[in-house]
Scaffold this motif. Structure first.
Motif, PDB file in Angstrom:
ATOM      1  N   ALA A 130      40.014  62.853  39.075  1.00 55.85           N
ATOM      2  CA  ALA A 130      40.405  63.661  40.231  1.00 55.85           C
ATOM      3  C   ALA A 130      40.017  63.014  41.557  1.00 55.85           C
ATOM      4  CB  ALA A 130      39.770  65.055  40.131  1.00 55.85           C
ATOM      5  N   GLN A 131      38.886  62.317  41.572  1.00 57.89           N
ATOM      6  CA  GLN A 131      38.361  61.786  42.837  1.00 57.89           C
ATOM      7  C   GLN A 131      38.665  60.311  43.069  1.00 57.89           C
ATOM      8  OE1 GLN A 131      36.991  63.735  45.182  1.00 57.89           O
ATOM      9  NE2 GLN A 131      37.471  65.413  43.794  1.00 57.89           N
ATOM     10  N   PHE A 132      39.188  59.626  42.083  1.00 53.20           N
ATOM     11  CA  PHE A 132      39.393  58.185  42.188  1.00 53.20           C
ATOM     12  C   PHE A 132      40.205  57.802  43.422  1.00 53.20           C
ATOM     13  CE2 PHE A 132      41.425  54.121  41.259  1.00 53.20           C
ATOM     14  CZ  PHE A 132      40.318  53.364  40.922  1.00 53.20           C
ATOM     15  N   LYS A 133      41.240  58.554  43.700  1.00 53.86           N
ATOM     16  CA  LYS A 133      42.120  58.232  44.833  1.00 53.86           C
ATOM     17  C   LYS A 133      41.399  58.359  46.183  1.00 53.86           C
ATOM     18  CE  LYS A 133      44.021  62.921  44.847  1.00 53.86           C
ATOM     19  NZ  LYS A 133      43.150  63.433  43.810  1.00 53.86           N
ATOM     20  N   ASN A 134      40.282  59.058  46.209  1.00 51.44           N
ATOM     21  CA  ASN A 134      39.547  59.275  47.462  1.00 51.44           C
ATOM     22  C   ASN A 134      38.492  58.205  47.743  1.00 51.44           C
ATOM     23  OD1 ASN A 134      40.987  61.679  47.838  1.00 51.44           O
ATOM     24  ND2 ASN A 134      39.506  62.810  46.603  1.00 51.44           N
ATOM     25  N   ILE A 135      38.329  57.248  46.853  1.00 52.57           N
ATOM     26  CA  ILE A 135      37.325  56.201  47.053  1.00 52.57           C
ATOM     27  C   ILE A 135      37.778  55.307  48.201  1.00 52.57           C
ATOM     28  CG2 ILE A 135      36.122  54.222  46.046  1.00 52.57           C
ATOM     29  CD1 ILE A 135      36.522  55.541  43.294  1.00 52.57           C
ATOM     30  N   LYS A 136      36.904  55.158  49.192  1.00 52.56           N
ATOM     31  CA  LYS A 136      37.246  54.389  50.387  1.00 52.56           C
ATOM     32  C   LYS A 136      36.814  52.924  50.315  1.00 52.56           C
ATOM     33  CE  LYS A 136      37.129  58.279  53.625  1.00 52.56           C
ATOM     34  NZ  LYS A 136      37.110  59.388  52.744  1.00 52.56           N
ATOM     35  N   PHE A 137      35.858  52.623  49.469  1.00 52.87           N
ATOM     36  CA  PHE A 137      35.306  51.275  49.414  1.00 52.87           C
ATOM     37  C   PHE A 137      35.991  50.468  48.309  1.00 52.87           C
ATOM     38  CE2 PHE A 137      31.930  54.178  50.828  1.00 52.87           C
ATOM     39  CZ  PHE A 137      31.783  53.702  52.125  1.00 52.87           C
ATOM     40  N   PRO A 138      36.698  49.402  48.667  1.00 55.51           N
ATOM     41  CA  PRO A 138      37.446  48.618  47.668  1.00 55.51           C
ATOM     42  C   PRO A 138      36.576  48.075  46.535  1.00 55.51           C
ATOM     43  CG  PRO A 138      38.056  47.941  49.892  1.00 55.51           C
ATOM     44  CD  PRO A 138      36.914  48.897  50.025  1.00 55.51           C
ATOM     45  N   HIS A 139      35.366  47.635  46.848  1.00 54.72           N
ATOM     46  CA  HIS A 139      34.496  47.091  45.810  1.00 54.72           C
ATOM     47  C   HIS A 139      34.143  48.162  44.784  1.00 54.72           C
ATOM     48  CE1 HIS A 139      30.891  45.341  43.915  1.00 54.72           C
ATOM     49  NE2 HIS A 139      31.492  44.186  44.148  1.00 54.72           N
ATOM     50  N   LEU A 140      33.816  49.352  45.261  1.00 52.26           N
ATOM     51  CA  LEU A 140      33.496  50.458  44.354  1.00 52.26           C
ATOM     52  C   LEU A 140      34.727  50.840  43.537  1.00 52.26           C
ATOM     53  CD1 LEU A 140      31.777  52.721  43.196  1.00 52.26           C
ATOM     54  CD2 LEU A 140      32.299  54.078  45.245  1.00 52.26           C
ATOM     55  N   LYS A 141      35.872  50.908  44.171  1.00 50.45           N
ATOM     56  CA  LYS A 141      37.107  51.274  43.477  1.00 50.45           C
ATOM     57  C   LYS A 141      37.401  50.275  42.351  1.00 50.45           C
ATOM     58  CE  LYS A 141      41.253  53.570  44.738  1.00 50.45           C
ATOM     59  NZ  LYS A 141      42.027  54.100  45.840  1.00 50.45           N
ATOM     60  N   ASN A 142      37.251  48.987  42.644  1.00 49.61           N
ATOM     61  CA  ASN A 142      37.487  47.957  41.626  1.00 49.61           C
ATOM     62  C   ASN A 142      36.442  48.006  40.521  1.00 49.61           C
ATOM     63  OD1 ASN A 142      39.850  46.924  42.746  1.00 49.61           O
ATOM     64  ND2 ASN A 142      38.713  45.559  44.093  1.00 49.61           N
ATOM     65  N   HIS A 143      35.213  48.303  40.898  1.00 52.61           N
ATOM     66  CA  HIS A 143      34.109  48.412  39.938  1.00 52.61           C
ATOM     67  C   HIS A 143      34.419  49.510  38.904  1.00 52.61           C
ATOM     68  CE1 HIS A 143      29.942  48.326  38.562  1.00 52.61           C
ATOM     69  NE2 HIS A 143      29.761  49.575  38.922  1.00 52.61           N
ATOM     70  N   ILE A 144      34.827  50.665  39.385  1.00 51.24           N
ATOM     71  CA  ILE A 144      35.136  51.785  38.504  1.00 51.24           C
ATOM     72  C   ILE A 144      36.420  51.502  37.723  1.00 51.24           C
ATOM     73  CG2 ILE A 144      35.766  54.238  38.445  1.00 51.24           C
ATOM     74  CD1 ILE A 144      33.753  54.656  40.755  1.00 51.24           C
ATOM     75  N   LYS A 145      37.391  50.916  38.371  1.00 53.18           N
ATOM     76  CA  LYS A 145      38.661  50.566  37.718  1.00 53.18           C
ATOM     77  C   LYS A 145      38.423  49.598  36.555  1.00 53.18           C
ATOM     78  CE  LYS A 145      42.421  50.000  40.362  1.00 53.18           C
ATOM     79  NZ  LYS A 145      43.474  49.385  41.201  1.00 53.18           N
ATOM     80  N   ASP A 146      37.573  48.596  36.781  1.00 50.99           N
ATOM     81  CA  ASP A 146      37.248  47.638  35.713  1.00 50.99           C
ATOM     82  C   ASP A 146      36.617  48.338  34.516  1.00 50.99           C
ATOM     83  OD1 ASP A 146      38.194  45.543  37.238  1.00 50.99           O
ATOM     84  OD2 ASP A 146      36.211  44.793  37.802  1.00 50.99           O
ATOM     85  N   TYR A 147      35.731  49.286  34.795  1.00 54.23           N
ATOM     86  CA  TYR A 147      35.090  50.007  33.696  1.00 54.23           C
ATOM     87  C   TYR A 147      36.114  50.837  32.926  1.00 54.23           C
ATOM     88  CZ  TYR A 147      32.114  52.792  30.825  1.00 54.23           C
ATOM     89  OH  TYR A 147      31.555  53.388  29.723  1.00 54.23           O
TER      90      TYR A 147
END
Length: 165
Positions: A130-147
């Motif tokens: 639900a909250q993934f689209k709201n992540i503002k920091f690209p590094h964090l978004k990629n970190h979670i996406k990789d997992y």
């Protein structure tokens, strides 16, 4: 009074100087390479429960990862319980921070069933979705996406939605 302020400032500077991107990278490496767990744990050694909830969660993860490689069953269990206490404290402190939920999900997914630490997998997964689209920091978004891309908790459909973001 001035002395007290100086002392408190020095202690808070120790953890404020931690770079979140470096902590995320160290977690990712330590989770996949037992030779890196000690350095990940050392990186977070000064973090305490007064610090940022994200750092508290990663400290808990570092303790849980250390416990995974402990020599005795007793050390494994005690270390894991200590690590989980930091993660759960971070959740209580800041339940709406996606990164804290991510850390708990990743530890729960990879913990042995025997330890019975899997009760929030679905809740945290839904929160991340639900909250993934709201992540503002690209590094964090990629970190979670990789997992998520390698996680067994997420369905192929859920992965495709996240990986397409």
């Amino acid at each position: 009074m001035r002395f007290l302020i100086i002392i408190l400032s020095v202690f808070s500077l120790n953890t404020q100087s931690l770079n979140f991107d470096a902590v995320r990278d160290a977690y990712k490496v330590a989770a996949n390479d037992k030779t890196k767990v000690e350095s990940f744990h050392k990186l977070l050694s000064k973090v305490n429960k007064e610090d940022n909830a994200v750092l508290i969660a990663y400290k808990g993860a570092s303790i849980a990862l250390l416990a995974k490689h402990a020599k005795t069953i007793k050390e494994k269990k005690e270390g894991f319980i200590e690590g989980v206490s930091f993660i759960e404290y971070a959740i209580e402190k800041s339940p709406d921070i996606i990164e804290v939920r991510f850390v708990r999900l990743s530890i729960q997914e990879n913990s042995p069933k025997l330890l019975k630490y899997k009760s929030n997998l679905e809740e945290d997964k839904q929160f991340l979705l639900a909250q993934f689209k709201n992540i503002k920091f690209p590094h964090l978004k990629n970190h979670i996406k990789d997992y998520i891309s390698q996680s067994k908790v997420f369905t192929d459909e859920e992965k495709s939605v996240i990986l397409g973001s």
